[in-house]
Design a protein around this motif. Structure first.
Motif, PDB file in Angstrom:
ATOM      1  N   ASP A   1       0.860  -1.186   0.000  1.00  0.00           N
ATOM      2  CA  ASP A   1       0.000   0.000   0.000  1.00  0.00           C
ATOM      3  C   ASP A   1       0.896   1.235   0.000  1.00  0.00           C
TER       4      ASP A   1
ATOM      5  N   ASN B   1      -3.416  -1.120  -8.582  1.00  0.00           N
ATOM      6  CA  ASN B   1      -4.722  -0.468  -8.559  1.00  0.00           C
ATOM      7  C   ASN B   1      -4.641   0.899  -7.889  1.00  0.00           C
TER       8      ASN B   1
ATOM      9  N   GLN C   1      -6.164   4.055  -5.946  1.00  0.00           N
ATOM     10  CA  GLN C   1      -7.248   4.243  -4.994  1.00  0.00           C
ATOM     11  C   GLN C   1      -7.202   5.680  -4.487  1.00  0.00           C
TER      12      GLN C   1
ATOM     13  N   ASP D   1      -8.505   7.969  -0.843  1.00  0.00           N
ATOM     14  CA  ASP D   1      -9.139   7.885   0.473  1.00  0.00           C
ATOM     15  C   ASP D   1     -10.239   8.942   0.587  1.00  0.00           C
TER      16      ASP D   1
END
Length: 232
Positions: free
Chosen positions: A57, A90, A92, A94
């Motif tokens: 991450d 991927n 992303q 928040d």
């Protein structure tokens, strides 16, 4: 009297013109004798490596073009000489709208490098980049599976040859040969307890300190037909 002889002569001429095929002119058809039987052999498909999945991450740093290189650099020291390949990347975001990335990497590692794998993943982490183990699967490679399958076929061929010798000894002069061999394969399903063990390893890889190579059982079955040509 002369009129009645003409049809009789014509009929006689037509009868003699039709060729008569005797039974002796027909070729003798060969007869195929067959003997069929089933044979089964089994062996274990062993693997000494595990397919390891890492999840990385990454917090957005404003330069999305370096994400891939940053990920590969972060995991380079987790396992010696491991060839990590990115299988998913991927983007992303928040709740605050900040850009984030999640990458998945896979590599095959020998058993000796599974010890404390989770701890090494934590050490590779840093602020803005977190590394964790996503899974450990002891699945045989295609090469390992093909090697076992080839060995099983050799065993079946040996059994077929042995049966041919017995059959030709029992019926001298028939000259039986292998007419057809059809293979079917079975892979023994993993017990539920072993499946749960894999899931525990995925959640806590540090438990994989001294696990031996996992083996899958392979059963190869064959329907064999031995045949011989014979003339009645």
């Amino acid at each position: 009297m002369r009129r009645s002889l003409v049809p009789l002569a014509l009929a006689s001429l037509l009868f003699t013109a039709v060729p008569v095929v005797s039974a002796q002119t027909l070729p003798v058809q060969p007869v195929i004798d067959t003997v069929s039987f089933n044979v089964s052999v089994e062996d274990w498909v062993k693997t000494e490596t595990a397919l390891v999945t890492l999840v990385v991450d990454i917090a957005g740093n404003g330069n999305g073009g370096t994400v891939r290189s940053d990920v590969l650099k972060a995991v380079a020291g987790i396992a010696d000489k491991a060839e990590w390949r990115i299988v998913a990347m991927n983007p992303q975001s928040d709740s605050a709208g900040l850009e984030r990335w999640q990458a998945q990497l896979r590599a095959r590692l020998p058993e000796g490098q599974l010890s404390a794998l989770g701890d090494r993943a934590k050490k590779a982490s840093k602020p803005g980049l977190q590394v964790r183990v996503g899974g450990v699967a002891f699945d045989p490679t295609l090469a390992e599976t093909e090697e076992t399958r080839s060995t099983l076929r050799d065993k079946i061929y040996a059994k077929v040859n042995a049966e041919l010798k017995r059959l030709n000894a029992a019926f001298p002069g028939r000259n039986y040969r292998a007419g057809d061999i059809s293979f079917t394969e079975q892979r023994m399903a993993m017990p539920a307890s072993a499946y749960r063990e894999k899931m525990v390893m995925a959640a806590a890889p540090q438990m994989a300190d001294a696990l031996p190579g996992v083996q899958d059982q392979m059963v190869l079955e064959a329907r064999v037909t031995l045949s011989a040509f014979a003339t009645p």
